[in-house]
Design a protein around this motif. Structure first.
Motif, PDB file in Angstrom:
ATOM      1  N   ALA A 107      -4.686   5.487   3.092  1.00 19.94           N
ATOM      2  CA  ALA A 107      -4.003   5.388   4.379  1.00 19.94           C
ATOM      3  C   ALA A 107      -4.776   4.482   5.334  1.00 19.94           C
ATOM      4  CB  ALA A 107      -3.834   6.781   4.990  1.00 19.94           C
ATOM      5  N   LYS A 108      -6.099   4.600   5.337  1.00 19.09           N
ATOM      6  CA  LYS A 108      -6.909   3.743   6.208  1.00 19.09           C
ATOM      7  C   LYS A 108      -6.665   2.265   5.917  1.00 19.09           C
ATOM      8  CE  LYS A 108     -10.807   7.007   6.592  1.00 19.09           C
ATOM      9  NZ  LYS A 108     -12.233   7.209   6.263  1.00 19.09           N
ATOM     10  N   LEU A 109      -6.470   1.941   4.647  1.00 18.52           N
ATOM     11  CA  LEU A 109      -6.273   0.540   4.263  1.00 18.52           C
ATOM     12  C   LEU A 109      -4.999  -0.050   4.849  1.00 18.52           C
ATOM     13  CD1 LEU A 109      -7.380   0.603   0.510  1.00 18.52           C
ATOM     14  CD2 LEU A 109      -8.319  -0.897   2.278  1.00 18.52           C
ATOM     15  N   MET A 110      -4.028   0.788   5.183  1.00 22.64           N
ATOM     16  CA  MET A 110      -2.756   0.276   5.698  1.00 22.64           C
ATOM     17  C   MET A 110      -2.937  -0.491   7.003  1.00 22.64           C
ATOM     18  SD  MET A 110      -0.623   0.950   3.404  1.00 22.64           S
ATOM     19  CE  MET A 110       0.944   0.597   4.166  1.00 22.64           C
ATOM     20  N   HIS A 111      -3.938  -0.131   7.785  1.00 26.10           N
ATOM     21  CA  HIS A 111      -4.193  -0.853   9.041  1.00 26.10           C
ATOM     22  C   HIS A 111      -4.564  -2.305   8.747  1.00 26.10           C
ATOM     23  CE1 HIS A 111      -4.356   2.859  11.614  1.00 26.10           C
ATOM     24  NE2 HIS A 111      -4.537   3.392  10.404  1.00 26.10           N
ATOM     25  N   HIS A 130      11.305  17.359  -3.700  1.00 27.79           N
ATOM     26  CA  HIS A 130      10.775  16.021  -3.987  1.00 27.79           C
ATOM     27  C   HIS A 130      10.219  15.394  -2.706  1.00 27.79           C
ATOM     28  CE1 HIS A 130      15.143  15.986  -3.309  1.00 27.79           C
ATOM     29  NE2 HIS A 130      14.961  14.853  -2.645  1.00 27.79           N
ATOM     30  N   TYR A 131       9.336  16.139  -2.052  1.00 29.76           N
ATOM     31  CA  TYR A 131       8.728  15.665  -0.819  1.00 29.76           C
ATOM     32  C   TYR A 131       7.747  14.520  -1.064  1.00 29.76           C
ATOM     33  CZ  TYR A 131      10.407  19.713   1.836  1.00 29.76           C
ATOM     34  OH  TYR A 131      11.183  20.646   2.455  1.00 29.76           O
ATOM     35  N   ASN A 132       7.607  13.679  -0.057  1.00 33.79           N
ATOM     36  CA  ASN A 132       6.479  12.760   0.023  1.00 33.79           C
ATOM     37  C   ASN A 132       5.320  13.474   0.693  1.00 33.79           C
ATOM     38  OD1 ASN A 132       6.548  10.079  -1.013  1.00 33.79           O
ATOM     39  ND2 ASN A 132       8.179   9.568   0.408  1.00 33.79           N
ATOM     40  N   CYS A 133       4.121  13.034   0.438  1.00 38.21           N
ATOM     41  CA  CYS A 133       2.966  13.503   1.197  1.00 38.21           C
ATOM     42  C   CYS A 133       3.227  13.243   2.679  1.00 38.21           C
ATOM     43  CB  CYS A 133       1.722  12.754   0.719  1.00 38.21           C
ATOM     44  SG  CYS A 133       0.397  12.659   1.917  1.00 38.21           S
ATOM     45  N   PRO A 134       2.907  14.183   3.586  1.00 39.20           N
ATOM     46  CA  PRO A 134       3.163  13.970   5.011  1.00 39.20           C
ATOM     47  C   PRO A 134       2.511  12.712   5.569  1.00 39.20           C
ATOM     48  CG  PRO A 134       2.607  16.260   4.585  1.00 39.20           C
ATOM     49  CD  PRO A 134       2.367  15.529   3.308  1.00 39.20           C
ATOM     50  N   VAL A 135       1.322  12.363   5.058  1.00 40.03           N
ATOM     51  CA  VAL A 135       0.668  11.140   5.518  1.00 40.03           C
ATOM     52  C   VAL A 135       1.491   9.926   5.108  1.00 40.03           C
ATOM     53  CG1 VAL A 135      -1.379   9.673   5.289  1.00 40.03           C
ATOM     54  CG2 VAL A 135      -1.640  12.149   5.529  1.00 40.03           C
ATOM     55  N   VAL A 136       1.900   9.894   3.845  1.00 36.03           N
ATOM     56  CA  VAL A 136       2.708   8.778   3.353  1.00 36.03           C
ATOM     57  C   VAL A 136       4.044   8.725   4.084  1.00 36.03           C
ATOM     58  CG1 VAL A 136       3.966   7.912   1.337  1.00 36.03           C
ATOM     59  CG2 VAL A 136       1.636   8.762   1.078  1.00 36.03           C
ATOM     60  N   ALA A 137       4.645   9.878   4.282  1.00 41.22           N
ATOM     61  CA  ALA A 137       5.991   9.934   4.849  1.00 41.22           C
ATOM     62  C   ALA A 137       6.066   9.336   6.250  1.00 41.22           C
ATOM     63  CB  ALA A 137       6.482  11.383   4.864  1.00 41.22           C
ATOM     64  N   TYR A 138       5.065   9.594   7.062  1.00 37.32           N
ATOM     65  CA  TYR A 138       5.177   9.230   8.485  1.00 37.32           C
ATOM     66  C   TYR A 138       4.074   8.299   8.979  1.00 37.32           C
ATOM     67  CZ  TYR A 138       7.985  13.397   7.832  1.00 37.32           C
ATOM     68  OH  TYR A 138       8.874  14.316   7.338  1.00 37.32           O
ATOM     69  N   TYR A 139       3.344   7.669   8.056  1.00 39.99           N
ATOM     70  CA  TYR A 139       2.268   6.781   8.498  1.00 39.99           C
ATOM     71  C   TYR A 139       2.769   5.589   9.305  1.00 39.99           C
ATOM     72  CZ  TYR A 139      -2.684   5.820   8.515  1.00 39.99           C
ATOM     73  OH  TYR A 139      -3.995   5.673   8.922  1.00 39.99           O
ATOM     74  N   PHE A 199       8.660  -4.525   7.646  1.00 47.99           N
ATOM     75  CA  PHE A 199       9.547  -3.432   7.262  1.00 47.99           C
ATOM     76  C   PHE A 199       8.747  -2.358   6.551  1.00 47.99           C
ATOM     77  CE2 PHE A 199      12.453  -1.413   4.154  1.00 47.99           C
ATOM     78  CZ  PHE A 199      13.410  -0.917   5.034  1.00 47.99           C
ATOM     79  N   TYR A 200       8.697  -1.175   7.147  1.00 50.40           N
ATOM     80  CA  TYR A 200       7.946  -0.067   6.559  1.00 50.40           C
ATOM     81  C   TYR A 200       8.601   1.242   7.002  1.00 50.40           C
ATOM     82  CZ  TYR A 200       3.902   2.671   5.007  1.00 50.40           C
ATOM     83  OH  TYR A 200       3.083   3.568   4.367  1.00 50.40           O
ATOM     84  N   PRO A 201       9.595   1.717   6.233  1.00 47.92           N
ATOM     85  CA  PRO A 201      10.363   2.897   6.655  1.00 47.92           C
ATOM     86  C   PRO A 201       9.597   4.207   6.497  1.00 47.92           C
ATOM     87  CG  PRO A 201      11.072   2.175   4.489  1.00 47.92           C
ATOM     88  CD  PRO A 201      10.071   1.143   4.972  1.00 47.92           C
ATOM     89  N   CYS A 202       9.955   5.184   7.323  1.00 43.41           N
ATOM     90  CA  CYS A 202       9.450   6.550   7.166  1.00 43.41           C
ATOM     91  C   CYS A 202      10.345   7.257   6.150  1.00 43.41           C
ATOM     92  CB  CYS A 202       9.490   7.296   8.500  1.00 43.41           C
ATOM     93  SG  CYS A 202       8.373   6.636   9.754  1.00 43.41           S
ATOM     94  N   MET A 203       9.716   8.013   5.242  1.00 41.06           N
ATOM     95  CA  MET A 203      10.479   8.653   4.175  1.00 41.06           C
ATOM     96  C   MET A 203       9.956  10.061   3.915  1.00 41.06           C
ATOM     97  SD  MET A 203      10.824   5.418   1.556  1.00 41.06           S
ATOM     98  CE  MET A 203      11.727   6.421   0.381  1.00 41.06           C
ATOM     99  N   THR A 204      10.671  11.055   4.407  1.00 38.46           N
ATOM    100  CA  THR A 204      10.268  12.440   4.216  1.00 38.46           C
ATOM    101  C   THR A 204      10.312  12.812   2.742  1.00 38.46           C
ATOM    102  OG1 THR A 204      11.136  13.030   6.397  1.00 38.46           O
ATOM    103  CG2 THR A 204      10.772  14.836   4.829  1.00 38.46           C
ATOM    104  N   GLY A 248       0.810  -1.203   0.000  1.00 37.17           N
ATOM    105  CA  GLY A 248       0.000   0.000   0.000  1.00 37.17           C
ATOM    106  C   GLY A 248       0.844   1.252   0.000  1.00 37.17           C
ATOM    107  N   LEU A 249       0.192   2.402  -0.141  1.00 36.14           N
ATOM    108  CA  LEU A 249       0.819   3.719  -0.161  1.00 36.14           C
ATOM    109  C   LEU A 249       2.090   3.724  -1.021  1.00 36.14           C
ATOM    110  CD1 LEU A 249       0.182   5.180   3.425  1.00 36.14           C
ATOM    111  CD2 LEU A 249      -1.096   5.556   1.323  1.00 36.14           C
ATOM    112  N   ASN A 250       3.252   4.198  -0.475  1.00 40.58           N
ATOM    113  CA  ASN A 250       4.438   4.344  -1.321  1.00 40.58           C
ATOM    114  C   ASN A 250       5.074   3.028  -1.718  1.00 40.58           C
ATOM    115  OD1 ASN A 250       4.979   4.212   1.438  1.00 40.58           O
ATOM    116  ND2 ASN A 250       6.948   5.245   1.269  1.00 40.58           N
TER     117      ASN A 250
END
Length: 500
Positions: free
Chosen positions: A234-238, A269-278, A253-258, A186-188
């Motif tokens: 993002a909800k689906l990630m749960h 080249h930012y990530n969406c804040p939700v994606v970055a720190y979910y 394994f699910y890293p945070c990526m600013t 999911g997400l990124n």
């Protein structure tokens, strides 16, 4: 729906929620649909029509918003029907296809429900039979149940990408792996699966991918979602985390990526804040992760040297048997795998476009985010569009085929710059149309709407946006797509007449 749920959690009463909905309907119509800058744009004497205005609260909200009294006819809810009847009367033909009274005397109507099995969507269909072979089918996300199979089988890069990404979850066959590590699909990770699977497998891990999203998966993780206003992806990630735990993985394994990968088409080249720190939110809200090995290091992939340094420190520190040279080799494999994926997407995109050109078909460039390939997120919109006879291509297959367009906002998001490039590409290709997918609740995509519209319209093309969330009813999407195609066809006929 999401906003109402959140308001209820915050203690709002039914009266406040009802009033808020009324005001919301009015503001949406005024500022997003009509795009009025002031009440003067609407005129001094205003008449409203439509069933919505039979609601006194919406009528009053409208009056308060524009600061004027308006006229609501007693038949406001029927004015559209009367208008259609008058139009039909003025344009009647000598013969009619309407059934006569003799057939009406034996008229029958039977309704039955079934589930379509022509593709993986398995739509719930409602079939209305009227006798004599006449029937009407509803509930379908594409035209296949109506006999549109050939059209639905046209090249579809969304379908191709999903199968390609799923293939990264196939067993690697690594003998005696260090551990079995789960990757949420999911997400990124819809963009970076080639990278992380190549990297982790080179280090000696077995990688396990969570299943493709479903409604049941969403419900499985719903109890740990802290806010209903976050986007559906993002909800689906749960649910994906719960799915991986059920698979018996040793770690997730699910890293945070600013930052995202830098494609050098934007000021940043930012990530969406939700994606970055979910991952942080998942760790804090999914109780099953409290005593589980949930790996969420902060990694940045745009700087290869910087990433290598941090990867060596993290993995060599956590797993003493992994040596520095192994991590360096894994980094090389990961970047190579990601580049190969991008090349494959572009090659497949060009193949689809050639097919459209050779068969005199239109190309639908669906511009969104990588996770919009997820069938639970897009609800089968790609197949719905394909069923109208369009070849489906995604924005990441065409954005690099044109120079970066000029925009009037701070362009600091990788995926935004891709969409701007895709919009410009559409203006330069006669048989290409753009459809932007936006997940409800995506704040940063609100930035793109006016820019995408301006790029398209300045290039003589129609801008179409489809906003989607967890609701799977595609009736409105189908109407909008049909309207777009009708407008395109009308424009072509007008151009032919002018040329003649």
């Amino acid at each position: 729906n999401s906003s109402v749920k959140q308001a209820q959690k915050d203690g709002a009463g039914i009266d406040a929620i009802s009033a808020g909905l009324s005001v919301s309907v009015v503001k949406n119509a005024l500022y997003k649909v009509i795009r009025a800058h002031s009440p003067d744009d609407l005129g001094q004497h205003i008449v409203v029509q439509g069933g919505t205005f039979l609601n006194d609260a919406i009528l009053r909200s409208f009056e308060q918003e524009i600061g004027r009294d308006v006229t609501r006819p007693a038949i406001s809810g029927l004015m559209g029907a009367y208008g259609a009847a008058l139009h039909a009367k003025d344009n009647r033909r000598d013969t009619t296809t309407l059934i006569g009274t003799d057939i009406l005397a034996g008229f029958e109507h039977n309704v039955r429900s079934t589930r379509c099995g022509l593709c993986e969507n398995h739509c719930n269909l409602t079939i209305n039979d009227f006798g004599g072979g006449r029937r009407f089918i509803s509930g379908n996300r594409c035209e296949r149940p109506l006999g549109g199979t050939k059209k639905a089988d046209l090249p579809n890069l969304y379908k191709w990408k999903l199968e390609k990404l799923k293939s990264y979850g196939e067993p690697s066959g690594i003998a005696n792996p260090i551990a079995k590590i789960g990757l949420p699909f999911g997400l990124n990770n819809f963009e970076l699966l080639p990278f992380w699977t190549a990297f982790l497998r080179k280090l000696g891990f077995e990688t396990v991918l969570s299943d493709v999203s479903t409604r049941d998966m969403y419900m499985q993780g719903q109890h740990s979602i802290p806010s209903d206003t976050v986007c559906y992806p993002a909800k689906l990630m749960h649910g994906h985390i719960e799915n991986l735990l059920e698979k018996g993985v040793d770690a997730i394994f699910y890293p945070c990526m600013t930052y995202n990968l830098d494609e050098e088409r934007a000021t940043n080249h930012y990530n969406c804040p939700v994606v970055a720190y979910y991952p942080e939110l998942l760790k804090a809200n999914v109780s099953a992760l409290a005593d589980f090995d949930f790996m969420m290091p902060y990694f940045e992939l745009a700087d290869k040297k910087h990433f290598t340094k941090h990867a060596v420190k993290y993995f060599c520190g956590k797993y003493p048997q992994i040596k520095k040279k192994q991590v360096i080799a894994a980094v090389e494999d990961a970047y190579m795998a990601q580049d190969e994926y991008y090349i494959d997407v572009r090659i497949e995109g060009q193949r689809a476009i050639r097919y459209a050109d050779e068969h005199d078909l239109d190309v639908a460039v669906i511009a969104g985010r990588p996770y919009h390939v997820d069938p639970e997120i897009n609800h089968g919109i790609d197949q719905l569009i394909a069923s109208f006879g369009l070849v489906i291509v995604s924005e990441d297959a065409v954005w690099q085929l044109t120079d970066a367009p000029e925009v009037h906002v701070l362009n600091q998001w990788t995926y935004h710059s891709r969409m701007y490039g895709a919009a410009k590409y559409v203006t330069q290709k006669e048989n290409a149309q753009l459809i932007q997918l936006v997940s409800f609740g995506c704040g940063i995509d609100a930035i793109t709407t006016d820019e995408m519209r301006a790029i398209c319209e300045n290039g003589g093309k129609i801008y179409t946006q489809l906003k989607i969330d967890e609701i799977s009813n595609l009736g409105a999407a189908k109407i909008r797509i049909r309207s777009m195609l009708a407008a395109v066809e009308e424009g072509r006929k007008l151009a032919e007449q002018q040329n003649a």
